[in-house]
Scaffold this motif. Structure first.
Motif, PDB file in Angstrom:
ATOM      1  N   HIS A   1       0.822  -1.210   0.000  1.00  0.00           N
ATOM      2  CA  HIS A   1       0.000   0.000   0.000  1.00  0.00           C
ATOM      3  C   HIS A   1       0.856   1.261   0.000  1.00  0.00           C
ATOM      4  N   GLY A   2       0.195   2.402  -0.142  1.00  0.00           N
ATOM      5  CA  GLY A   2       0.885   3.680  -0.193  1.00  0.00           C
ATOM      6  C   GLY A   2       0.905   4.396   1.143  1.00  0.00           C
ATOM      7  N   PHE A   3       1.307   5.651   1.105  1.00  0.00           N
ATOM      8  CA  PHE A   3       1.427   6.476   2.301  1.00  0.00           C
ATOM      9  C   PHE A   3       0.060   6.679   2.943  1.00  0.00           C
TER      10      PHE A   3
ATOM     11  N   THR B   1      -5.997  -2.654   4.017  1.00  0.00           N
ATOM     12  CA  THR B   1      -7.420  -2.548   3.696  1.00  0.00           C
ATOM     13  C   THR B   1      -7.682  -1.732   2.439  1.00  0.00           C
ATOM     14  N   THR B   2      -6.679  -1.025   1.921  1.00  0.00           N
ATOM     15  CA  THR B   2      -6.870  -0.289   0.676  1.00  0.00           C
ATOM     16  C   THR B   2      -7.184  -1.222  -0.482  1.00  0.00           C
TER      17      THR B   2
ATOM     18  N   GLY C   1       2.330  -2.412  -6.230  1.00  0.00           N
ATOM     19  CA  GLY C   1       2.468  -1.306  -5.295  1.00  0.00           C
ATOM     20  C   GLY C   1       1.676  -0.103  -5.738  1.00  0.00           C
ATOM     21  N   HIS C   2       1.069   0.574  -4.764  1.00  0.00           N
ATOM     22  CA  HIS C   2       0.301   1.785  -5.045  1.00  0.00           C
ATOM     23  C   HIS C   2       1.028   3.004  -4.500  1.00  0.00           C
TER      24      HIS C   2
ATOM     25  N   PRO D   1      -7.125   4.087  -8.216  1.00  0.00           N
ATOM     26  CA  PRO D   1      -7.970   3.314  -9.138  1.00  0.00           C
ATOM     27  C   PRO D   1      -8.491   2.006  -8.544  1.00  0.00           C
ATOM     28  N   HIS D   2      -7.703   1.362  -7.703  1.00  0.00           N
ATOM     29  CA  HIS D   2      -8.110   0.085  -7.126  1.00  0.00           C
ATOM     30  C   HIS D   2      -9.275   0.240  -6.161  1.00  0.00           C
TER      31      HIS D   2
END
Length: 293
Positions: free
Chosen positions: A42-44, A49-50, A109-110, A273-274
């Motif tokens: 996930h990102g920052f 859960t993203t 990775g996002h 987008p996800h």
């Protein structure tokens, strides 16, 4: 409860932990039992859960999904000492892959997680373990130096973020953030706000956000960006056309510089987008991975 509903809840009983170093436990979740491993980063200011909207779409018999909470985020440990830099998070992801005995991983990775995925791939190549990562999926990837988004700038101002997070309700902070990240405001549902609120509201989160923001130094990208041309694994770059956090020009540049990369743009969509367009995002991912593989 259906498998999709179970994946959306992210309850503690579904979570596992991996000890990456003494006193630091990394939270993760596994879904599916197929032969193709996909590790999601996930990102920052996010958590595993993203991926809750898109994870249930992957056929369980074809894929095994490994969803990580990075160090300091979600339900992972939030140590007072140590680093929350991209390099540290890449070390965490690499240690996890090794601990699980995985090879030929599809690494997804996002945003900042995309930068982490790129670094993991380069470091594996440097160690002579190029087989560790077979493909990359980079979603609105923060791959190049840029001005920090407004929220991250605020986090670098002494005392302000601690005072703000102590006085402003977490729900309001989450809504404010999502309104700037999402293009499709209908995707900012009460369920999604509650999902992020659960992660933002955990003890020690302010410290993690501050230290993570301070660790993102634009100058540090130089040595990494000059090496993207060395990454020759098949790469899918997905971008929300209306992304205001990381401009689509970065995605175009990355696709031009990587030898085996393709860019797919999703219209009417912002930085996630996800989450905003999970069906469309899943569709381009499946096209990339091969429907029959």
């Amino acid at each position: 409860m259906s498998p999709a509903d179970a994946a959306m809840t992210g309850t503690a009983s579904e979570r596992r932990t991996f000890t990456c170093e003494p006193g630091v436990d990394i939270s993760y979740r596994v879904a599916g039992h197929g032969p193709v491993p996909i590790v999601f980063i996930h990102g920052f200011a996010a958590a595993l859960t993203t991926w809750d909207d898109i994870a249930p779409l992957f056929p369980a018999e074809r894929f095994t999904l490994y969803l990580l909470d990075l160090k300091g985020f979600g339900f992972s440990s939030k140590p007072r000492g140590g680093s929350y830099s991209v390099e540290e998070q890449a070390a965490v992801a690499t240690a996890f892959i090794k601990d699980q005995g995985l090879t030929q991983v599809v690494l997804a990775g996002h945003s900042l997680g995309g930068a982490i995925a790129l670094l993991v791939t380069l470091q594996a190549r440097d160690r002579g373990n190029a087989a560790m990562v077979s493909r990359l999926i980079l979603i609105d990837c923060s791959a190049y130096p840029q001005k920090l988004p407004r929220l991250m700038k605020w986090l670098t101002i002494p005392l302000l973020p601690r005072i703000g997070m102590a006085l402003i309700p977490v729900r309001r902070i989450v809504r404010y953030t999502l309104e700037r990240v999402f293009h499709d405001k209908t995707a900012i549902t009460p369920q999604r706000i509650a999902r992020y609120e659960q992660c933002f509201g955990r003890r020690g989160m302010a410290r993690v956000l501050i230290r993570s923001a301070l660790a993102i130094a634009p100058d540090s990208y130089g040595a990494i960006t000059s090496r993207y041309r060395e990454i020759n694994v098949p790469t899918l770059i997905v971008w929300g056309k209306e992304d205001r956090i990381v401009k689509i020009s970065q995605g175009k540049r990355l696709a031009d510089e990587m030898p085996d990369a393709r860019l797919k743009v999703i219209g009417g969509c912002g930085h996630n987008p996800h989450e905003e367009r999970p069906g469309e995002t899943f569709g381009v991912i499946m096209e990339f991975l091969g429907k029959g593989e």
